[in-house]
Write a protein that holds these residues in place. Structure first.
Motif, PDB file in Angstrom:
ATOM      1  N   ARG A  30     -48.608 -95.587  27.820  1.00 42.43           N
ATOM      2  CA  ARG A  30     -47.561 -96.188  28.082  1.00 42.43           C
ATOM      3  C   ARG A  30     -46.299 -95.044  28.021  1.00 42.43           C
ATOM      4  O   ARG A  30     -46.325 -94.208  27.038  1.00 42.43           O
ATOM      5  CB  ARG A  30     -47.111 -97.085  26.929  1.00 42.43           C
ATOM      6  CG  ARG A  30     -45.936 -97.943  27.348  1.00 42.43           C
ATOM      7  CD  ARG A  30     -45.594 -98.838  26.128  1.00 42.43           C
ATOM      8  NE  ARG A  30     -46.591-100.115  26.041  1.00 42.43           N
ATOM      9  CZ  ARG A  30     -47.058-100.372  24.796  1.00 42.43           C
ATOM     10  NH1 ARG A  30     -46.286-100.097  23.773  1.00 42.43           N
ATOM     11  NH2 ARG A  30     -47.954-101.415  24.873  1.00 42.43           N
ATOM     12  N   ARG A  55     -48.479-101.591  37.228  1.00 42.06           N
ATOM     13  CA  ARG A  55     -47.763-101.320  35.924  1.00 42.06           C
ATOM     14  C   ARG A  55     -46.815-102.397  35.654  1.00 42.06           C
ATOM     15  O   ARG A  55     -46.086-102.920  36.459  1.00 42.06           O
ATOM     16  CB  ARG A  55     -46.894 -99.946  36.103  1.00 42.06           C
ATOM     17  CG  ARG A  55     -46.444 -99.442  34.705  1.00 42.06           C
ATOM     18  CD  ARG A  55     -45.484 -97.994  35.088  1.00 42.06           C
ATOM     19  NE  ARG A  55     -46.711 -97.157  35.421  1.00 42.06           N
ATOM     20  CZ  ARG A  55     -47.448 -96.390  34.752  1.00 42.06           C
ATOM     21  NH1 ARG A  55     -47.314 -96.587  33.471  1.00 42.06           N
ATOM     22  NH2 ARG A  55     -47.949 -95.436  35.212  1.00 42.06           N
ATOM     23  N   ASP A  99     -47.288-100.715  30.520  1.00 41.03           N
ATOM     24  CA  ASP A  99     -48.786-100.959  30.516  1.00 41.03           C
ATOM     25  C   ASP A  99     -48.906-100.970  31.858  1.00 41.03           C
ATOM     26  O   ASP A  99     -48.551-101.584  32.660  1.00 41.03           O
ATOM     27  CB  ASP A  99     -48.999-102.262  29.799  1.00 41.03           C
ATOM     28  CG  ASP A  99     -48.914-101.997  28.198  1.00 41.03           C
ATOM     29  OD1 ASP A  99     -48.525-101.188  27.742  1.00 41.03           O
ATOM     30  OD2 ASP A  99     -49.092-103.115  27.729  1.00 41.03           O
TER      31      ASP A  99
END
Length: 261
Positions: free
Chosen positions: A250, A136, A94
């Motif tokens: 993702r 991230r 994510d």
């Protein structure tokens, strides 16, 4: 005249002359003045904007080059919060926005908009705020992150990550060079925390920068992990510039990572 006729004739109540009376009443109804309607509409819009910001979606901007090539400095992004409701937490891969855990941003990077109008818009979620980072998620609770294998790849719980699809090519010997070498390990990640990295590994002051190295005496172990409570939400749209509009998802690189300890 029959009793039925009389019953039909008496169905209109006393004092009501039917359709004509309805027309008179409608004429008596007054619309709000234009200025009052405008204030009402603006008030409703404000309530909706605040509600959307608090519960659903918020606008942010990319403050640095740390997420290149996918997200570039000053890109406008949208962050959704629904995925992390009801016990949901960030997942590996994510791209998240989170508040500065303390000391991750410089004073200038922490500053929000200076213009009064922009400040007001930021307060209701219509303009990007300062004091946040975009990174991230590489590791979640229980994960151990290792840099690097003989191909220069970061491993999570022993599974090497193929990150070529999203990290910036920079000619470095490995995919985690911000700590000046390719030989470090982080974790296990504590419960309620995540380990984050930028996609531009050579230009990202992320979790790797806050790792305690053997020669450091003023480092606090654990500062490399970001509390989940500070995560605002997940980036799902690159909104502006318009010619780069795109959905942010993702990557497949994390699909085969086993659970941590």
């Amino acid at each position: 005249m029959t009793s039925d006729d009389r019953g039909t004739a008496s169905t209109v109540p006393d004092g009501d002359d039917g359709p004509r009376s309805s027309r008179v009443r409608n004429k008596k109804r007054k619309h709000l003045p234009l200025w009052q309607e405008t204030i009402l509409l603006l008030g409703l819009a404000l309530v909706l904007a605040v509600g959307i910001k608090a519960l659903l979606v918020q606008a942010f901007y990319i403050p640095s080059e740390s997420m290149e090539p996918g997200l570039i400095r000053n890109d406008r992004i949208l962050v959704e919060k629904v995925s992390y409701w009801f016990g949901g937490e960030p997942q590996r891969g994510d791209v998240v926005v989170f508040k500065d855990p303390g000391g991750w941003l410089t004073e200038s990077e922490s500053a929000g908009p200076a213009n009064p109008v922009a400040k007001a818009m930021a307060a209701i979620g219509l303009y990007p705020e300062g004091g946040h980072l975009v990174k991230r998620v590489v590791g979640v609770a229980g994960d151990t992150i290792t840099c690097c294998d003989d191909q220069g790849r970061i491993s999570v719980n022993g599974e090497p990550l193929d990150e070529d699809a999203y990290i910036k090519e920079q000619g470095t010997p490995c995919n985690g060079p911000m700590v000046s070498n390719c030989n470090w390990e982080a974790g296990p990640v504590p419960e309620g925390h995540v380990f984050v990295m930028g996609d531009n590994r050579g230009r990202s002051a992320d979790s790797t920068v806050h790792l305690c190295r053997p020669d450091q005496t003023d480092c606090v172990p654990g500062d490399e992990f970001v509390p989940v409570d500070l995560v605002v939400g997940k980036v799902f749209v690159l909104l502006w510039p318009a010619d780069r509009f795109d959905l942010v998802g993702r990557p497949e690189a994390f699909a085969d990572v086993p659970d941590g300890s």
